[in-house]
Write an enzyme that holds these catalytic residues in place. Structure first.
Site, PDB file in Angstrom:
ATOM      1  N   GLY A   2       0.829  -0.985   0.187  1.00  0.00           N
ATOM      2  CA  GLY A   2       0.293  -0.163  -0.201  1.00  0.00           C
ATOM      3  C   GLY A   2       0.881   1.145  -0.136  1.00  0.00           C
ATOM      4  O   GLY A   2       0.344   2.367   0.622  1.00  0.00           O
TER       5      GLY A   2
ATOM      6  N   TYR B 120     -14.700  -2.492   7.732  1.00  0.00           N
ATOM      7  CA  TYR B 120     -13.237  -1.707   8.541  1.00  0.00           C
ATOM      8  C   TYR B 120     -12.522  -1.530   9.177  1.00  0.00           C
ATOM      9  O   TYR B 120     -11.848  -2.917  10.414  1.00  0.00           O
ATOM     10  CB  TYR B 120     -12.999  -0.299   7.868  1.00  0.00           C
TER      11      TYR B 120
HETATM   12  C1  AKB Z   1     -10.874   6.620   8.836  1.00  0.00           C
HETATM   13  O1  AKB Z   1     -11.084   7.890   8.545  1.00  0.00           O
HETATM   14  O2  AKB Z   1     -10.921   5.561   7.789  1.00  0.00           O
HETATM   15  C2  AKB Z   1      -8.932   6.326   8.562  1.00  0.00           C
HETATM   16  C3  AKB Z   1      -9.081   5.582  10.439  1.00  0.00           C
HETATM   17  C4  AKB Z   1      -9.691   6.656  11.438  1.00  0.00           C
HETATM   18  O3  AKB Z   1      -8.762   4.752  10.233  1.00  0.00           O
HETATM   19  N1  AKB Z   1      -8.428   7.031   8.906  1.00  0.00           N
END
Ligand code: AKB
Length: 330
Positions: A8, A139
């Site tokens: 990445g 995520y």
């Molecule tokens: C996001 O906003 O998804 C990233 C994080 C806080 O991991 N910058």
């Protein structure tokens, strides 16, 4: 032969870390990987790598003996919500490939960036690493799973994976993409264009942030800390994980700080789906575990971050204008 691998490498953190590692170790020491790209401007060797492709990793594992890996491949929080399964697939498959193939590289240290997205409600305003993790984005779920795999791989495969839970990153060098904290970089670019900024988060949404210079130092300090020192601080699941604290700020506070330098700057608020993501994240990160373990100390607060961002972006703008003028003259 390169002994440091960055995956990445073309992302917000990757490009800056890459340049720094090349400055410190020389261009032959570093291999940058990411999706296919015109590599002519990169300071070190580059290889196209789909990080989810196991066969490509097997080739890499045979060809090199990496001593350090910085795994920066990630689909971030906001982009991930558009396609949660795809985000899970990329984030986890890429991480599985790193772990599986790192077993071929003796005494290799691996950096895994976790995130404030690992946390979720209900939350106290300041969180430490012992907080129960209840992420509400794909995520965030992949970050929690990634941390657990790091622990598992350290225990079962004898790997040396080190994780930081990162706040939003503010830097002048690169643009972020697909995150919920991205507004905190965009706002500076807009301020320098002397145009009003429309913020996708509400004025009082306080989130942890860190300046890029502090972030790089944090990553490198963690990687330089002897394993025995880290081991003393570790106990139980997710033990190789540290919060990396910088400072906390809301859009209204950041705007007010920028306005001190750009009095004509204006802001509008138009919260979108990212508001819901930000509302589930902590307001403050407790970094005392990192401070106790290796003496972590952030240097940049809101005022210093703001003045340096504006100064650096301003001088980048001058250089670009100058280059354009020179180009037009020839
Ligand atoms: C996001 O906003 O998804 C990233 C994080 C806080 O991991 N910058």
């Amino acid at each position: 032969m390169p002994h440091i691998l960055i995956t990445g490498a073309l992302g917000q953190i990757g490009r800056v870390l890459l340049q720094h590692l090349v400055d410190v170790h020389g261009k032959d020491a570093v291999l940058a990987t990411d999706l296919p790209f015109d590599q002519s401007n990169l300071p070190c060797a580059y290889r196209s790598l789909d990080a989810t492709d196991g066969e490509a990793w097997s080739k890499l594992a045979k060809e090199f003996r990496f001593k350090e890996v910085y795994h920066l491949v990630a689909v971030l929080s906001a982009k991930g919500e558009a396609n949660p399964w795809r985000s899970w697939e990329i984030n986890m498959k890429a991480w599985q490939n790193v772990i599986e193939h790192a077993t071929h590289w003796p005494a290799c240290k691996i950096f895994f960036p976790s995130s404030i997205a690992a946390y979720g409600p209900p939350l106290p305003s300041m969180v430490d690493e012992a907080q129960v993790l209840t992420p509400t984005t794909s995520y965030g779920v992949s970050k929690v799973a990634g941390e657990l795999w790091a622990d598992y791989a350290n225990l079962k495969f004898g790997l040396d994976i080190r994780c930081l839970r990162l706040p939003g990153v503010i830097g002048y060098q690169t643009m972020p993409g697909g995150g919920t904290t991205d507004y905190a970089v965009d706002i500076f670019h807009q301020a320098l264009k002397d145009e009003p900024f429309t913020c996708f988060l509400g004025p009082d949404t306080r989130l942890p942030m860190i300046y890029m210079d502090d972030l790089l130092r944090g990553i490198l300090e963690l990687m330089a800390t002897p394993r025995e020192v880290l081991a003393q601080a570790e106990s139980g699941p997710s033990s190789a994980v540290y919060n990396l604290d910088g400072f906390s700020v809301s859009p209204a506070e950041l705007f007010a700080e920028i306005k001190k330098h750009k009095p004509g700057f204006e802001i509008k608020y138009a919260p979108d789906f990212r508001q819901g993501i930000a509302d589930d994240w902590p307001q403050e990160l407790d970094g005392s575990k990192a401070r106790k373990t290796w003496g972590w100390q952030p240097k940049y607060d809101l005022a210093l971050t703001t003045s340096d961002m504006l100064k650096q972006l301003q001088s980048k703008k001058k250089v670009t204008t100058l280059q354009k003028q020179q180009h037009e003259q020839h």
